[in-house]
Design a protein around this motif. Structure first.
Motif, short mmCIF file in Angstrom:
data_model
loop_
_atom_site.label_atom_id
_atom_site.label_comp_id
_atom_site.label_asym_id
_atom_site.label_seq_id
_atom_site.Cartn_x
_atom_site.Cartn_y
_atom_site.Cartn_z
N ALA A 280 -43.21 -5.90 21.22
CA ALA A 280 -42.74 -6.84 22.24
C ALA A 280 -42.94 -6.32 23.65
N ASN A 281 -43.13 -5.00 23.80
CA ASN A 281 -43.29 -4.40 25.13
C ASN A 281 -44.47 -3.43 25.11
N ASN A 282 -45.64 -3.96 24.76
CA ASN A 282 -46.78 -3.07 24.56
C ASN A 282 -47.33 -2.50 25.86
N ILE A 283 -46.96 -3.03 26.99
CA ILE A 283 -47.44 -2.47 28.25
C ILE A 283 -46.32 -1.81 29.05
N ARG A 284 -45.12 -1.80 28.51
CA ARG A 284 -44.00 -1.15 29.19
C ARG A 284 -43.87 0.27 28.67
N TYR A 285 -44.69 1.16 29.18
CA TYR A 285 -44.67 2.55 28.71
C TYR A 285 -43.36 3.24 29.07
N ASP A 286 -42.74 2.85 30.14
CA ASP A 286 -41.48 3.48 30.50
C ASP A 286 -40.40 3.16 29.47
N LEU A 287 -40.38 1.89 28.99
CA LEU A 287 -39.40 1.52 27.96
C LEU A 287 -39.70 2.20 26.63
N LEU A 288 -40.98 2.29 26.28
CA LEU A 288 -41.35 2.93 25.02
C LEU A 288 -40.99 4.41 25.03
N MET A 289 -41.24 5.08 26.15
CA MET A 289 -40.91 6.50 26.24
C MET A 289 -39.41 6.73 26.25
N ALA A 290 -38.67 5.83 26.86
CA ALA A 290 -37.21 5.95 26.83
C ALA A 290 -36.67 5.81 25.40
N GLY A 291 -37.22 4.86 24.65
CA GLY A 291 -36.82 4.74 23.25
C GLY A 291 -37.21 5.95 22.42
N ALA A 292 -38.39 6.51 22.69
CA ALA A 292 -38.81 7.71 21.96
C ALA A 292 -37.92 8.90 22.28
N VAL A 293 -37.47 9.02 23.53
CA VAL A 293 -36.55 10.11 23.89
C VAL A 293 -35.22 9.95 23.17
N ILE A 294 -34.73 8.73 23.11
CA ILE A 294 -33.47 8.49 22.39
C ILE A 294 -33.60 8.86 20.92
N ALA A 295 -34.76 8.63 20.34
CA ALA A 295 -34.97 8.98 18.93
C ALA A 295 -35.18 10.48 18.72
N SER A 296 -35.67 11.19 19.75
CA SER A 296 -36.02 12.60 19.59
C SER A 296 -34.87 13.55 19.91
N VAL A 297 -34.05 13.19 20.88
CA VAL A 297 -33.03 14.13 21.35
C VAL A 297 -32.05 14.54 20.25
N PRO A 298 -31.48 13.63 19.44
CA PRO A 298 -30.55 14.09 18.39
C PRO A 298 -31.19 15.05 17.40
N VAL A 299 -32.44 14.82 17.05
CA VAL A 299 -33.12 15.70 16.10
C VAL A 299 -33.32 17.08 16.70
N LEU A 300 -33.74 17.16 17.95
CA LEU A 300 -33.93 18.44 18.61
C LEU A 300 -32.62 19.20 18.75
N LEU A 301 -31.55 18.51 19.10
CA LEU A 301 -30.26 19.17 19.21
C LEU A 301 -29.77 19.68 17.86
N LEU A 302 -30.00 18.90 16.82
CA LEU A 302 -29.58 19.32 15.49
C LEU A 302 -30.33 20.57 15.06
N TYR A 303 -31.62 20.64 15.37
CA TYR A 303 -32.39 21.82 15.00
C TYR A 303 -31.94 23.04 15.79
N VAL A 304 -31.64 22.87 17.07
CA VAL A 304 -31.19 24.01 17.88
C VAL A 304 -29.88 24.57 17.33
N VAL A 305 -28.97 23.70 16.92
CA VAL A 305 -27.69 24.14 16.38
C VAL A 305 -27.87 24.87 15.05
N ALA A 306 -28.74 24.36 14.19
CA ALA A 306 -28.90 24.92 12.84
C ALA A 306 -30.09 25.86 12.71
N GLN A 307 -30.65 26.31 13.82
CA GLN A 307 -31.88 27.12 13.75
C GLN A 307 -31.67 28.42 12.97
N ARG A 308 -30.54 29.09 13.20
CA ARG A 308 -30.31 30.37 12.52
C ARG A 308 -30.23 30.18 11.02
N TRP A 309 -29.56 29.12 10.58
CA TRP A 309 -29.44 28.85 9.15
C TRP A 309 -30.79 28.48 8.56
#
Length: 321
Positions: A280-309
């Motif tokens: 629906a927003n194939n030319i709105r790269y700013d919106l697409l990147m914002a959605g990708a950041v929202i999808a990536s941040v929880p995963v990155l934080l989870l890995y940082v917390v559990a990295q030692r394990w």
């Protein structure tokens, strides 16, 4: 008298120190000479070691930069304006810095990104818990219990790892349809919960545990379930955390299966929802990147917390990648 005086006189070629003769030509001991030689060799090799360490850090820095550059550019683009994000000459720094993309993504009524995020979080968490509940006892039985046909069963479990997941789309959909789970979250939580990877991963870890611990627990009067719950599981915490994290990531990033079984916009997970959002927003790269950041941040934080394990669990399970 002469002999006595000559006997009491200091020997030629020596000096006296507090009445004791000290030789002027004392030879160093072999041990001292070896240590001195090793010290000189180590001092000569120190610049070479520092150079190698610096080159290694440089190579690792370049590799890290290559891996992080897409993520950093995605993050920078999410803070750009619509015109700057779609410019033909990309820039790394947003000018001006704005949060309009996040406001539009999180406030959209046609694309409920917050609901997709909550659906993904609930599905991935429940899927991880279900994977641990099914894989842990199966792996313990195949690793620590002696029964007829154990090798054949384990070979059959491992053989399923070689089956392409795409082949199972139609059978899984027929099963989910018969259970009336289509367009519901159980459709993406349950089908892949009894996978072979979790059994194989935990079995490799359980094989590293010393058998004396179970023997001591049996002497103390523990049965098999008590040994499993009170002795084995606490020691297997690194492997359990690692498997939970890997299962969470697998379900969180799953894209194809949710598109088959989730139909309404309210039940979509984040990867499937962002795919529709991109259409629906194939030319709105700013919106697409914002959605990708929202999808990536929880995963990155989870890995940082559990990295030692994760590092400990992978190293002790015998898996290398």
């Amino acid at each position: 008298m002469t002999a006595a005086r000559s006997g009491s006189a200091p020997v030629s070629g020596s000096r006296t120190h507090e009445g004791r003769p000290v030789s002027e030509t004392t030879e160093p001991s072999p041990g001292a000479a070896g240590r001195a030689g090793a010290g000189r060799v180590g001092a000569a090799q120190a610049p070479t070691r520092r150079l190698r360490r610096s080159l290694l850090h440089l190579v690792l820095g370049v590799v890290a930069a290559l891996y992080l550059s897409p993520l950093l550019y995605m993050l920078a683009t999410s803070f750009k304006t619509r015109g700057e994000a779609g410019a033909t000459e990309p820039r790394w720094t947003p000018d001006p810095f704005t949060l309009d993309a996040y406001r539009q993504v999180l406030g959209s009524t046609d694309s409920p990104v917050v609901q997709w995020f909550l659906n993904s979080l609930l599905a991935a968490t429940a899927h991880s818990a279900l994977v641990l509940a099914t894989a842990t006892p199966a792996a313990y039985a195949l690793a620590r219990m002696d029964f007829r046909g154990r090798g054949v069963i384990f070979a059959g479990v491992v053989a399923t790892l070689f089956v392409p997941p795409v082949i199972l789309l139609v059978p899984n959909f027929l099963i989910v349809n018969e259970l009336a789970w289509v367009d519901t979250l159980p459709a993406i939580i349950v089908p892949a919960a009894a996978g072979a990877f979790g059994v194989f991963f935990l079995r490799q870890f359980f094989l590293t545990l010393p058998g004396e611990l179970e023997e001591a627990a049996e002497i103390d009067g523990c049965n098999r379930w008590q040994i499993f719950l009170r002795v084995v599981l606490p020691l297997a915490r690194p492997a359990l955390v690692t498997l939970a994290l890997l299962s969470f990531l697998s379900n969180w990033n799953d894209f194809l299966w949710p598109l088959y079984v989730l139909l309404s916009p309210e039940t979509l997970t984040l990867p499937a929802g962002l795919a529709n959002f991109q259409g629906a927003n194939n030319i709105r790269y700013d919106l697409l990147m914002a959605g990708a950041v929202i999808a990536s941040v929880p995963v990155l934080l989870l890995y940082v917390v559990a990295q030692r394990w994760v590092i400990e669990g992978v190293s002790r399970s015998g898996l290398k990648g």
